[in-house]
Design a protein around this motif. Structure first.
Motif, short mmCIF file in Angstrom:
data_model
loop_
_atom_site.label_atom_id
_atom_site.label_comp_id
_atom_site.label_asym_id
_atom_site.label_seq_id
_atom_site.Cartn_x
_atom_site.Cartn_y
_atom_site.Cartn_z
N CYS A 142 -5.81 0.40 5.58
CA CYS A 142 -6.26 1.79 5.45
C CYS A 142 -7.39 1.96 4.42
CB CYS A 142 -5.09 2.71 5.09
SG CYS A 142 -4.58 2.61 3.36
N CYS A 190 -6.54 -1.91 0.43
CA CYS A 190 -5.63 -2.20 1.53
C CYS A 190 -6.44 -2.54 2.78
CB CYS A 190 -4.74 -0.99 1.79
SG CYS A 190 -3.78 -1.12 3.30
N CYS A 201 0.83 -1.20 0.00
CA CYS A 201 0.00 0.00 0.00
C CYS A 201 0.86 1.26 0.00
CB CYS A 201 -0.92 0.01 1.21
SG CYS A 201 -1.92 1.49 1.32
N CYS A 259 -0.07 3.32 3.56
CA CYS A 259 0.29 2.85 4.90
C CYS A 259 1.36 1.78 4.91
CB CYS A 259 -0.96 2.35 5.63
SG CYS A 259 -1.52 0.73 5.07
ZN LIG Z 1 -2.96 1.04 3.29
#
Ligand SMILES: [Zn+2]
Length: 317
Positions: A55, A52, A26, A29
């Protein structure tokens, strides 16, 4: 004219796009955990999109490599989405850009004062730069699309750069930065958002807008398309901004993923939206392909897009 092979690669439903790509973590994050949210795009071509798990940021999987994206923009994007062709941007696009630029300039009017420094990152055909300059601002654009930047320079006499690295502008340089429907196209939106934040004055404002993946009124698969390698909803867009030291400005209007941010010194906190990915997987669940085919809802968009590609093919010869 685009070749038959081109049409097969880019328009034939239930086949994939001509790219290999590579898996990524990701961008927001860093997590590698994901939930699948779609297997097809707006053309019913095979295109996997994942969210993700930490997040909720949506991305294409596998992610096109930088070379594959560059190749796509150089060869396919023009015919696919009619964003440019020889002779400059099409009239209907210019009309829409002009309306949008007026809206954006009105929204940002409190900061577009004479002498204010303005950056439009992804300045397209230059309408917002022209609107800012008309208010007495010093406006500069960044636009990698050569047809567009050429049009902006010629018709609006505005300054447009082809690209801008970190050190192109000093930190705290701009009063206003805007980036309109750019961050969904980038492989690395988090770094770009941080760069824009760094270029912003402590009391500056950053206007950012992307398509809202959770918008209602469209069949879910209509939201996905190859050029958009990242997909956002309100929570993930704000988190991307938060990571870059930005929060929504309380004095300005916002709508989902069209937001005016300002800087904050508050610590970033955890880069997570618990439960969001699972919610998106449900909300974006496509209609079963058979039901969709029978409904006939695909016919008109497909005709429209093919007609555009053919027109572009003629126009660019
Ligand atoms: Zn993420």
């Amino acid at each position: 004219m685009p070749s038959p092979r081109y049409f097969f690669n880019h328009f034939m439903p239930f086949t994939g796009y001509p790219y290999k790509g590579a898996p990524t973590v990701c961008n927001l994050c860093g997590s590698g955990e994901t939930v699948t949210v779609a297997e097809t795009d707006r053309r019913l071509k095979t295109l996997k999109s994942i969210a993700c798990a930490q997040c909720g940021l949506i991305r294409t999987d596998p992610m096109p490599t930088p070379d594959e994206l560059a190749h796509y923009y150089a060869h396919a994007y023009r015919a696919d989405y009619q964003l440019a062709f020889a002779g400059g941007p099409p009239r209907h696009h210019l009309n829409r850009s002009a309306r949008e630029a007026t809206f954006r300039a009105d929204l940002l009017a409190p900061k577009l004062k004479p002498g204010a420094r303005v950056l439009d990152f992804g300045s397209g055909s230059g309408e917002f730069l022209a609107a800012a300059r008309a208010k007495g601002c010093e406006a500069v654009g960044v636009e990698p699309g050569r047809d567009y930047s050429a049009y902006a320079r010629e018709h609006h006499k505005v300054e447009v750069l082809d690209d801008a690295d970190d050190d192109r502008f000093p930190a705290g340089h701009f009063d206003v930065i805007s980036t309109h429907h750019v961050l969904e196209h980038l492989r690395d939106p988090a770094v770009v958002m941080e760069r824009l934040s760094r270029w912003l004055k402590p009391d500056g404002v950053l206007y950012a807008a992307v398509p809202n993946m959770a918008a209602t009124g469209k069949p879910p698969h209509e939201r996905f398309h190859f050029a958009h390698v990242h997909g956002y909803v309100r929570e993930t867009f704000d988190l991307l901004a938060r990571r870059a030291g930005l929060v929504p400005h309380p004095d300005y209007w916002r709508e989902d993923t069209t937001v005016i941010y300002r800087k904050t010194d508050a610590p970033v906190g955890e880069l997570a939206n618990p439960g969001l990915a699972q919610r998106l997987a449900v909300d974006l669940k496509p209609m079963p392909a058979a039901a969709y085919l029978v409904s006939g809802a695909w016919i008109w968009p497909m005709i429209r897009r093919n007609a555009k590609a053919v027109r572009d093919g003629f126009a660019s010869r």
